[in-house]
Design an enzyme around this catalytic site. Structure first.
Site, PDB file in Angstrom:
ATOM      1  CE  LYS B 171     -56.300  -6.338 -21.446  1.00 50.86           C
ATOM      2  NZ  LYS B 171     -56.290  -6.474 -22.894  1.00 50.86           N
ATOM      3  CE  LYS B 239     -49.660  -5.275 -25.960  1.00 51.33           C
ATOM      4  NZ  LYS B 239     -50.970  -5.270 -26.620  1.00 51.33           N
TER       5      LYS B 239
END
Lengths: 291, 291
Positions: B171, B239
């Site tokens: 990811k 983030k």
């Protein structure tokens, strides 16, 4: 059939000229390195002694040269094209050079009653050999129409973008995106490698989502297979990014990541990888990760 | 059918939980914001008072939380999962968090006789609603096999990458590539715009060559259409890049362009664009070009 003058028979120009000869065009050719002319002459091209002679004798003149100063020398230099060019001729520069230089050449040709197109290509040596180049064209619609049968001999994906310089702007955009995308793939694959994760599986998973790109597919595969033979050489891509960055300074805009990628290419050249494929950006990422 | 505990019913978690209920699973749910539970309870889910209660009563526990500290709080905090979890249960964290946190959670679960998977997703809110999420999974093959029917209810492109943490690494790689590719497209399209060239035609031409990417297609189109509504918010992407950069520091590697893109996202947030789609990177490029 119109007579074509072709100047610049290097890695890209030679296979393009050979494809035009094969298609039945009469070619008259010149290169500052006479040794590069042999194949084209053996295939039926005529040899000219200067750019000026080509300008005098050809209806359409194509140049395929390394950089902006080379095009300026051929167009404006001693025995250059503007000394001999005939009203009604068409000038097509297929080199990748600065948009501002293309515009300067366009204006000089216009004063001589000559239409000019900037028509840089992408697809590399293989694309030139297989006549599958992408061609990005700037100039008038009429000139584009006149050149189209020639473009169709050497390329496949042929787009008329806009007025003079628009082809070079598009090529610069292409090189900005390609360079940054290789950098992105290099950072991600190095991150996976340093994490100890199967890099091929990561690439497969990413190809199925928003991260998909032709670069992740083809250059990602090169990185996996450790195949850094060109392809498209780091030195040439750096030259193209220099054009983008110089043009950006002249236009008044900032390309922060393009600048970093150009610097990374400088580092690759310092490391001795200038003649390698631009996917060698992964070798720099790996150096910065000690993997 | 196994009973599923689901913790975190936000933008992503809620539609995923609703899809599981629709598929006939028994769900027991919890969120620190009780207002988020209403829809799932109306759709037949049971409400738990704490993560500990969920751990005691469910066979499979799924978390979908904003960041690493949230997962640590739910797993290790007071009335957290480890206080109640039963041997033989399966823990699936679908949040996007640091690989190191996933590995820490995996080890804590292992000590309790519990298998754990890290299974972050991509595809955003729309993908969660349409049950078309991409799911990148780290953990054992047995645990993956057990979880697969659940993954198939909420997603489509489901890949088992490797051991614990491998899903999070993948990811992170995805977010590195997506962020940098948007930046590349933003710089190129701004360059074309400032040059006065038709940006839509440039994008079309680039889609036909090596510069092709799903980002150039979809986010490039967003930039043309001035559609900066999320999609995927700048704040969330920042983030995710923070996770990549923090992990890189821990592993000992440098991600120079990822760092610049994260800084550009910081700038976007400063400019008030934190809640916009990440294609808003073009707005920063345009600011730096005064176009």
């Amino acid at each position: 059939m119109e007579k074509i003058g072709f100047i610049g028979l290097g890695t890209m120009g030679k296979p393009m000229a050979l494809n035009l000869l094969k298609a039945g065009y009469n070619l008259i050719v010149n290169d500052i390195h006479p040794s590069l002319l042999k194949e084209a002459i053996d295939a039926g091209a005529e040899r000219a002694e200067s750019a000026k002679e080509i300008a005098e004798r050809a209806d359409i003149i194509i140049t395929m040269l390394p950089d902006s100063p080379d095009v300026e020398a051929v167009v404006f230099g001693i025995n250059g094209l503007v000394e001999g060019i005939q009203k009604g001729s068409l000038f097509i520069d297929m080199s990748t050079i600065a948009p501002a230089t293309s515009q300067k050449v366009f204006r000089a040709m216009q004063e001589k009653g000559v239409e000019a197109l900037d028509a840089p290509v992408s697809g590399g040596e293989v694309g030139a050999q297989q006549a599958s180049l992408s061609i990005m064209v700037g100039g008038s619609a009429d000139a584009f129409k006149r050149a189209l049968p020639i473009f169709q001999v050497v390329g496949k994906n042929i787009v008329h973008i806009g007025p003079e310089g628009a082809g070079q702007v598009t090529k610069a955009c292409n090189q900005i995106v390609v360079g940054q995308t290789i950098q992105a793939v290099a950072e991600a694959m190095t991150f996976a490698k340093k994490s100890g994760v199967d890099v091929a599986k990561v690439r497969d998973a990413l190809l199925g989502g928003f991260a998909q790109s032709r670069i992740l597919d083809l250059h990602g595969n090169r990185i996996l297979e450790r195949n850094f033979e060109p392809g498209f050489r780091v030195e040439l891509h750096r030259k193209d990014l220099n054009i983008a960055l110089q043009t950006a300074r002249e236009l008044g805009l900032s390309l922060p990541v393009t600048a970093i990628v150009a610097e990374n290419m400088n580092a690759l050249i310092a490391m001795g990888y200038g003649q390698k494929d631009h996917s060698a950006l992964a070798l720099l990422s790996e150096k910065l990760a000690d993997v």
